[in-house]
Design an enzyme around this catalytic site. Structure first.
Site, PDB file in Angstrom:
ATOM      1  CB  SER A 219      -0.935  -0.002   1.210  1.00  0.00           C
ATOM      2  OG  SER A 219      -0.205  -0.006   2.419  1.00  0.00           O
TER       3      SER A 219
ATOM      4  NE  ARG B  75      -2.539   5.809   0.234  1.00  0.00           N
ATOM      5  CZ  ARG B  75      -2.251   4.816   1.065  1.00  0.00           C
ATOM      6  NH1 ARG B  75      -0.991   4.530   1.348  1.00  0.00           N
ATOM      7  NH2 ARG B  75      -3.210   4.098   1.613  1.00  0.00           N
TER       8      ARG B  75
ATOM      9  CG  ASN C  62      -2.251   9.303  -6.157  1.00  0.00           C
ATOM     10  OD1 ASN C  62      -3.254   9.971  -6.351  1.00  0.00           O
ATOM     11  ND2 ASN C  62      -2.206   8.335  -5.248  1.00  0.00           N
TER      12      ASN C  62
END
Length: 269
Positions: free
Chosen positions: A199, A203, A207
């Site tokens: 994670s 993440r 993005n």
């Protein structure tokens, strides 16, 4: 290269998403993304040099503008660390590490603000036709950063609890120390240990990679004609302004998760 007559839109996007990769061994399984590695190192050195330059010119009196800016950054990061890490002297390691992570990730993210065609043409002049300038849009970079934090997390867990205490928690937390619960506890902890770097890295990568794709799509649109040039430029400018928030917020989130994971490693169950 540009998105003009030289390349079709799909070729243009594919070209700018191609890494400058060098296989480590025959077969290509282990491959180094030279562009991500070199850009990351250069930005890290620039970040260290900037802080050294500010500290070298620091005064005890009225601070100049660059000193005031750095002091604000120090106070901001220290305030965030103070609210999360309560397991000893944060200034010994955790706060400096948080500042390092924030500045380095911010600089790598900020490469997305540079027009990709300018970089491509400049490097193409010296024979580098494949070069992705945003290290954090490379999942290898974000995984390397996340795994470094993961190793620190395990190190501090063992340091604060001892090797025996850490192993005991793997088998006896969170459900209890009954031997029948050892395997469920271990499975739960393995999932937790695996999910954290996943994670943490994905993440940031997701993005930044999405932002890179949107910029490329807008530049392709800007090369489709007069109307495309107008709307592509307007939307590109708007996305660039909005992307300032994404660049900073993603660096901030990565830093906060780093501090949170190290803080959690000190907790006893």
């Amino acid at each position: 290269m540009s998105a003009g007559a030289e390349l079709s839109p799909s070729e243009y996007i594919s070209h700018h998403l191609t890494f400058f990769a060098k296989p480590v061994a025959e077969g290509g399984f282990w491959t180094v993304h030279v562009d991500s590695l070199v850009t990351s190192v250069i930005l890290g050195v620039l970040g260290v040099w900037f802080f050294w330059w500010v500290v070298r010119g620091a005064t005890s009196g009225v601070p100049n503008k660059r000193q005031a800016f750095v002091e604000l950054a120090f106070e901001f990061v220290d305030g965030q660390v103070r609210g999360i890490f309560t397991h000893g002297d944060r200034n010994k390691f955790v706060a400096p590490a948080a500042l390092t992570v924030f500045v380095w990730v911010l600089l790598m993210n900020a490469m997305d603000w540079l027009p990709v065609d300018f970089i491509s043409k400049g490097l193409g002049a010296i024979g580098l036709h494949e070069w992705r300038p945003v290290p954090t849009a490379d999942v290898n970079t974000t995984f390397a950063l996340a795994l470094s934090v993961w190793v620190l997390m395990i190190y501090f867990a063992i340091k604060s609890k001892g090797l025996g205490g850490w192993i005991h928690e793997l088998f006896c937390a969170p459900f209890g120390s009954n031997p029948l619960l050892w395997l469920p506890n271990l499975a739960f902890n393995i999932v937790e240990y695996v999910s954290k770097p996943l994670s943490h890295s994905l993440r940031l990568f997701g993005n930044m990679f999405a932002g890179e794709i949107i910029f490329l799509l807008l530049w392709v649109w800007a090369a489709t004609g007069l109307a495309g040039a107008f709307f592509g430029t307007v939307l590109g400018l708007g996305w660039a302004i909005f992307h300032i928030l994404i660049v900073v917020i993603q660096a901030f989130i990565f830093m906060m998760l780093t501090v949170a994971y190290i803080s959690m490693a000190h907790e006893h169950h």
